[in-house]
Enzyme design. Structure first.
Site, PDB file in Angstrom:
ATOM      1  N   LYS A  13      41.777   0.397  40.661  1.00  0.00           N
ATOM      2  CA  LYS A  13      41.227  -0.838  41.630  1.00  0.00           C
ATOM      3  C   LYS A  13      42.312  -1.146  42.631  1.00  0.00           C
ATOM      4  O   LYS A  13      41.976  -1.274  43.774  1.00  0.00           O
ATOM      5  CB  LYS A  13      41.034  -1.921  40.669  1.00  0.00           C
ATOM      6  CG  LYS A  13      40.099  -1.679  39.469  1.00  0.00           C
ATOM      7  CD  LYS A  13      39.832  -3.360  38.901  1.00  0.00           C
ATOM      8  CE  LYS A  13      40.852  -3.805  38.056  1.00  0.00           C
ATOM      9  NZ  LYS A  13      41.506  -3.028  36.857  1.00  0.00           N
ATOM     10  N   ARG A  89      37.331 -11.437  34.927  1.00  0.00           N
ATOM     11  CA  ARG A  89      37.601 -10.563  33.652  1.00  0.00           C
ATOM     12  C   ARG A  89      37.012 -11.358  32.479  1.00  0.00           C
ATOM     13  O   ARG A  89      37.049 -10.607  31.233  1.00  0.00           O
ATOM     14  CB  ARG A  89      38.991 -10.595  33.370  1.00  0.00           C
ATOM     15  CG  ARG A  89      39.916  -9.504  34.023  1.00  0.00           C
ATOM     16  CD  ARG A  89      41.307  -9.719  33.948  1.00  0.00           C
ATOM     17  NE  ARG A  89      42.186  -8.492  33.722  1.00  0.00           N
ATOM     18  CZ  ARG A  89      42.841  -7.859  34.541  1.00  0.00           C
ATOM     19  NH1 ARG A  89      42.761  -8.432  35.905  1.00  0.00           N
ATOM     20  NH2 ARG A  89      43.458  -6.793  34.485  1.00  0.00           N
ATOM     21  N   ARG A 128      52.412   5.633  34.757  1.00  0.00           N
ATOM     22  CA  ARG A 128      52.325   4.709  36.076  1.00  0.00           C
ATOM     23  C   ARG A 128      53.705   3.974  36.182  1.00  0.00           C
ATOM     24  O   ARG A 128      54.306   3.590  34.997  1.00  0.00           O
ATOM     25  CB  ARG A 128      51.170   3.864  35.990  1.00  0.00           C
ATOM     26  CG  ARG A 128      51.211   2.913  37.341  1.00  0.00           C
ATOM     27  CD  ARG A 128      49.802   2.146  37.196  1.00  0.00           C
ATOM     28  NE  ARG A 128      49.889   1.074  36.363  1.00  0.00           N
ATOM     29  CZ  ARG A 128      48.722   0.219  36.459  1.00  0.00           C
ATOM     30  NH1 ARG A 128      47.879   0.421  37.146  1.00  0.00           N
ATOM     31  NH2 ARG A 128      48.844  -0.901  35.980  1.00  0.00           N
ATOM     32  N   ARG A 161      56.082  -0.934  34.061  1.00  0.00           N
ATOM     33  CA  ARG A 161      55.620  -2.164  33.556  1.00  0.00           C
ATOM     34  C   ARG A 161      55.690  -2.633  32.287  1.00  0.00           C
ATOM     35  O   ARG A 161      55.123  -1.722  31.419  1.00  0.00           O
ATOM     36  CB  ARG A 161      54.346  -2.715  34.256  1.00  0.00           C
ATOM     37  CG  ARG A 161      54.498  -2.982  35.763  1.00  0.00           C
ATOM     38  CD  ARG A 161      53.180  -3.268  36.551  1.00  0.00           C
ATOM     39  NE  ARG A 161      52.048  -3.605  35.828  1.00  0.00           N
ATOM     40  CZ  ARG A 161      50.539  -3.869  36.149  1.00  0.00           C
ATOM     41  NH1 ARG A 161      50.486  -3.285  37.534  1.00  0.00           N
ATOM     42  NH2 ARG A 161      49.641  -4.294  35.561  1.00  0.00           N
ATOM     43  N   ARG A 172      45.077  -3.910  26.169  1.00  0.00           N
ATOM     44  CA  ARG A 172      44.199  -4.303  27.325  1.00  0.00           C
ATOM     45  C   ARG A 172      43.114  -3.654  27.307  1.00  0.00           C
ATOM     46  O   ARG A 172      41.926  -4.044  27.605  1.00  0.00           O
ATOM     47  CB  ARG A 172      45.094  -3.568  28.770  1.00  0.00           C
ATOM     48  CG  ARG A 172      46.390  -4.356  28.727  1.00  0.00           C
ATOM     49  CD  ARG A 172      47.301  -3.953  29.683  1.00  0.00           C
ATOM     50  NE  ARG A 172      46.878  -3.950  31.043  1.00  0.00           N
ATOM     51  CZ  ARG A 172      47.472  -3.387  31.857  1.00  0.00           C
ATOM     52  NH1 ARG A 172      48.224  -2.388  31.787  1.00  0.00           N
ATOM     53  NH2 ARG A 172      47.107  -3.125  33.258  1.00  0.00           N
TER      54      ARG A 172
HETATM   55  P1  AMP Z   1      46.366  -6.462  36.531  1.00  0.00           P
HETATM   56  O1  AMP Z   1      47.525  -6.081  37.355  1.00  0.00           O
HETATM   57  O2  AMP Z   1      45.231  -6.715  37.313  1.00  0.00           O
HETATM   58  O3  AMP Z   1      46.152  -5.414  35.471  1.00  0.00           O
HETATM   59  O4  AMP Z   1      46.640  -7.825  35.784  1.00  0.00           O
HETATM   60  C1  AMP Z   1      47.819  -7.890  34.905  1.00  0.00           C
HETATM   61  C2  AMP Z   1      47.961  -8.993  33.762  1.00  0.00           C
HETATM   62  O5  AMP Z   1      47.599 -10.168  34.593  1.00  0.00           O
HETATM   63  C3  AMP Z   1      46.533  -8.839  32.950  1.00  0.00           C
HETATM   64  O6  AMP Z   1      46.756  -7.914  31.883  1.00  0.00           O
HETATM   65  C4  AMP Z   1      46.422 -10.299  32.455  1.00  0.00           C
HETATM   66  O7  AMP Z   1      47.354 -10.532  31.330  1.00  0.00           O
HETATM   67  C5  AMP Z   1      46.691 -10.889  33.818  1.00  0.00           C
HETATM   68  N1  AMP Z   1      45.402 -11.268  34.700  1.00  0.00           N
HETATM   69  C6  AMP Z   1      45.186 -10.937  35.559  1.00  0.00           C
HETATM   70  N2  AMP Z   1      44.273 -11.069  36.287  1.00  0.00           N
HETATM   71  C7  AMP Z   1      43.500 -11.895  35.310  1.00  0.00           C
HETATM   72  C8  AMP Z   1      42.320 -12.498  34.956  1.00  0.00           C
HETATM   73  N3  AMP Z   1      41.204 -12.811  35.944  1.00  0.00           N
HETATM   74  N4  AMP Z   1      42.227 -13.512  33.931  1.00  0.00           N
HETATM   75  C9  AMP Z   1      43.028 -13.444  33.093  1.00  0.00           C
HETATM   76  N5  AMP Z   1      44.157 -12.886  33.168  1.00  0.00           N
HETATM   77  C10 AMP Z   1      44.299 -11.981  34.116  1.00  0.00           C
END
Ligand code: AMP
Length: 215
Positions: A13, A89, A128, A161, A172
């Site tokens: 994404k 999400r 990654r 990360r 996740r």
């Molecule tokens: P990402 O970089 O999109 O994978 O997001 C990293 C982390 O941020 C996720 O694993 C969640 O802990 C948190 N996060 C990001 N977007 C959301 C969302 N829309 N709702 C809840 N938690 C989020």
């Protein structure tokens, strides 16, 4: 142009959103990036979110809804588009997003789904790395020298990360299938859904998305 990009962690994404953001000249709004930035700056919101992110759990729908509303509202006055990455999400967030779109009078957003199997995702996420300097996301499979960021050339800036550790990746994926996949069913009769295979080479995925959008 308004695009929502959806898919499992590691489906591509962020990579596609950055490319599309440049191509269509629209800002890339990544909720994950906004949260990580809040954590880094030590804001109250960041302090609340830090542990949740590191465990691979989801930050509360209310907090996320307010964050996305505020971010899109601020854009809307001087910009006609965005690419939203990482939200919704949960089905609750999906409902919140419909309300946000209604309020902002956004009528026909593109909803792009990147499909990827779990084994590819696990392999991608465990290899990654992110760059502390330019924020690029790279995969060690794709670079020879693991000490140098291929994007900015800085040495020693690539790091893994915390939420890309194997145990967190598994969590996740569990959270994705339990809480996030149901969003697709909720949206299926509300949006025109564009589905693209996220495991193809990056340029093929990009052209698949663009062709579907321009159709
Ligand atoms: P990402 O970089 O999109 O994978 O997001 C990293 C982390 O941020 C996720 O694993 C969640 O802990 C948190 N996060 C990001 N977007 C959301 C969302 N829309 N709702 C809840 N938690 C989020």
């Amino acid at each position: 142009m308004q695009i929502v990009i959806f898919g499992a962690p590691g489906a591509g994404k962020g990579t596609q959103a950055k490319i599309l953001s440049n191509k269509f000249n629209i800002p890339h709004i990544s909720t994950g990036d906004i949260l990580r930035d809040s954590v880094k700056r030590g804001t109250q919101f960041g302090l609340l979110a830090k542990e949740t992110i590191e465990k691979g759990e989801l930050v509360s729908d209310d907090l996320m809804g307010d964050l996305v509303m505020e971010t899109l509202q601020n854009l809307n006055s001087n910009n006609n588009g965005f690419i939203l990455d990482g939200f919704p999400r949960t089905v609750n967030q999906a409902e919140i997003l419909l309300n946000i779109f209604r309020t902002l009078k956004i009528e026909n957003p593109y909803f792009v789904v990147l499909e990827a199997d779990d084994d590819v995702i696990i392999s991608r996420l465990s290899m990654r790395r992110a760059c502390t300097s330019c924020k690029a996301i790279v995969n060690l499979h794709d670079i020879k020298n693991h000490d140098v960021c291929p994007n900015c050339g800085e040495v020693g800036t690539l790091y893994k990360r915390k939420d890309d550790e194997e145990s967190v990746i598994m969590n996740r994926l569990k959270v994705y299938s339990a809480s996030t996949i149901p969003v697709l069913d909720f949206y299926k009769d509300k949006f025109n859904i564009i589905t693209v295979k996220g495991t193809d080479p990056i340029d093929i995925v990009t052209s698949g998305i663009i062709e579907a959008i321009e159709k």
